[in-house]
Enzyme design. Sequence first.
Site, PDB file in Angstrom:
ATOM      1  N   HIS A 260       1.343  -1.180   0.036  1.00  0.00           N
ATOM      2  CA  HIS A 260       0.270   0.020  -0.158  1.00  0.00           C
ATOM      3  C   HIS A 260       0.721   0.928  -0.196  1.00  0.00           C
ATOM      4  CE1 HIS A 260      -0.052   1.190   4.047  1.00  0.00           C
ATOM      5  NE2 HIS A 260       0.308   0.732   4.425  1.00  0.00           N
ATOM      6  N   CYS A 261       0.783   2.195  -0.255  1.00  0.00           N
ATOM      7  CA  CYS A 261       0.995   3.717  -0.332  1.00  0.00           C
ATOM      8  C   CYS A 261       0.129   4.396   0.168  1.00  0.00           C
ATOM      9  CB  CYS A 261       1.438   4.803  -2.227  1.00  0.00           C
ATOM     10  SG  CYS A 261      -0.075   4.223  -2.744  1.00  0.00           S
ATOM     11  N   MET A 262       0.809   5.728   0.181  1.00  0.00           N
ATOM     12  CA  MET A 262      -0.366   6.373   1.192  1.00  0.00           C
ATOM     13  C   MET A 262      -2.061   6.282   0.947  1.00  0.00           C
ATOM     14  SD  MET A 262       1.697   8.833   3.155  1.00  0.00           S
ATOM     15  CE  MET A 262       0.686  10.351   3.549  1.00  0.00           C
TER      16      MET A 262
ATOM     17  N   ARG B 273      -3.320   3.962  -1.932  1.00  0.00           N
ATOM     18  CA  ARG B 273      -4.477   3.035  -2.072  1.00  0.00           C
ATOM     19  C   ARG B 273      -3.552   1.467  -1.881  1.00  0.00           C
ATOM     20  NH1 ARG B 273      -3.602   5.626  -7.885  1.00  0.00           N
ATOM     21  NH2 ARG B 273      -3.527   7.343  -7.118  1.00  0.00           N
TER      22      ARG B 273
END
Length: 619
Positions: free
Chosen positions: A25-27, A29
């Site tokens: 995961h990123c910030m 999504r």
Amino acid sequence: MDHSRVAADVLKGVGGEENVKSVVHCMTRLRFAIRDDAKIDKAAVKAIPGVITTAEAGGQYQVVIGNEVPEVYAELGKISGLVAGTQTTTVDPDEPKKNLFNRFISMIAALFTPLLWALAGTGLLKAFLSAAATFGWIATDTSTYLVLNALSDAFINFLPMALAITAARYFKASEWTSFAIAGALVYPTITPLVGAEGLTFFGIPFTMVSYVSSVIPIILIVWLQSYAEKFLYAKLHSSVRRFLTPMIVVLIAVPLVFVVVGPISALLSGWLGEGIGWIFANVPWLGGAIMGGLWQVFVIFGLHWGFVPLFTLEFQATGQILLIGPVFAAVLAQSAAVAGVWVRTRDKKLKSLAAPATLSGFLAGITEPAIYGINLPLKRPFIFGIIGGALGGAIIAIGGVFSTAFVVPSGLALPALFGNGNMVFLGLGLVAAIVVSFLLTVILGFKDPVDEDAPAAVANNDLEVRSPLDGTAVGLSEVSDPVFAGGVLGKGAAVLPSSGAVYAPFDGVVAAAFPTGHAIGLRHADGAEVLIHIGVDTVKLNGQHFSMKVESGQAVTAGQLLIEFDVDAIKAAGYDVTTPVIITNAELYPEITSQVTGPISHGEPLYLAKSVEAVALAK
């Protein structure tokens, strides 16, 4: 958002665990690497409550969640085997650049965080039980008292066993092997050996010290265990390494603690105790200041045990204990500092933890929840407690105050000092310790951590968001990622950077500093939440070319350097560096006006976020 329900529905929608190669995961999504795209029910995933939208790019199926993606990702780990080992890093890349003291405090905070509520709850129970015994509400020779005492005292007594688990997770060692090591340190037949003479292990003499309630020995040995396990797993054959590794580790680790850590600790403790005993005999105010100021530091490193023989010898020879008086100031000062945190903090979780920690510290002298959970991680309250304790301890020592019994210093144990020495100096010392520590904490303050569960504050004013970068300001629609370009995650603008530095666009708090350094979330005092996302899909760089300069929960001022990055290297790797700067909580700031385009320098106005009140009034 029901995080567990969202995680389950998303996993089902992407074709189940068997259809997922990996997920990170990123910030904002979840990023899935999918085995068979045909098995994804794309319409169903988009329709899940909590899913903002989906996107497909770079061979990934991306499910856009927004700010709560870490919680959904964590729930995904509970219902599948996908999470363990797939996240690129859980370590702040800037961690090695911190000084040794800050790294030690960060480690202690990480190890104690899972234990805090149990520490606080049992500490408060201990305080109430001590009060009941002091006021004669319950007899200490009854079975009821014995049961309640065990309930309230067991967790702190066997604290090394709890720390073994958190330390193993922190250092990536085997949890149950760590548990076995800790169990040996507090084993019922081992603890009576404390202070015994003539102890040997295969002919090697050693000194047994108490590891009950200790902290540093188990952390140190689990750290060494993590390296030993990696070595043994690499050297031993797969048919035997699963049972030989823990056997060898325990066989080496436990004697190592007894034969090396114990004697070193005893030697240092003895020197420290004898030195301070000499100071008390010749310069009592200095001895009182050291005991009152540094007693809790001695406790952290297990050096306080060196004073127990001095307490005992002094009591046997004179029937009184001078050295213990200033320790009351040390305990009450740290309790007062955590009371100051309770009064000053705006963080709900911290306030709810500070309340029982204050009571258990003042009443029963149980300061572990206050120190390890609050004062030490926040740093400044711990220092303020040292200052107040040193002042109070010096005054008490000048008054020649002594105890007529070996007691655990606490508010309820104060009668042991009454009538012994100058009571005016006792009162002045205790008041100084409490008032100084409390007022320093309340007035000078500390960096309040971010309460991620707190509802966003209601914005009362429009917010001017200044450019965090030097470069060219463009409309959000020019970002190549359709999720940002369509305003799905929030409204704002973007900057095509000409240099590799991100600066704070306003005074606020770091709500999220992503470990890979490619994005950061800030929260303004009025409640506005701004996401600065350097480039498109740059999370795939796994932190390469990025350097985060701040950490989550840190207060920042406008113009402060947040991130450094290599623009040219990121471009050379094939990534678009256009950087969205968006308001993610549009319910508070629904409109963006006065947006600037063209050349811009950091600190210059980028756009104006209109508050919900202003928009309502305009209508």
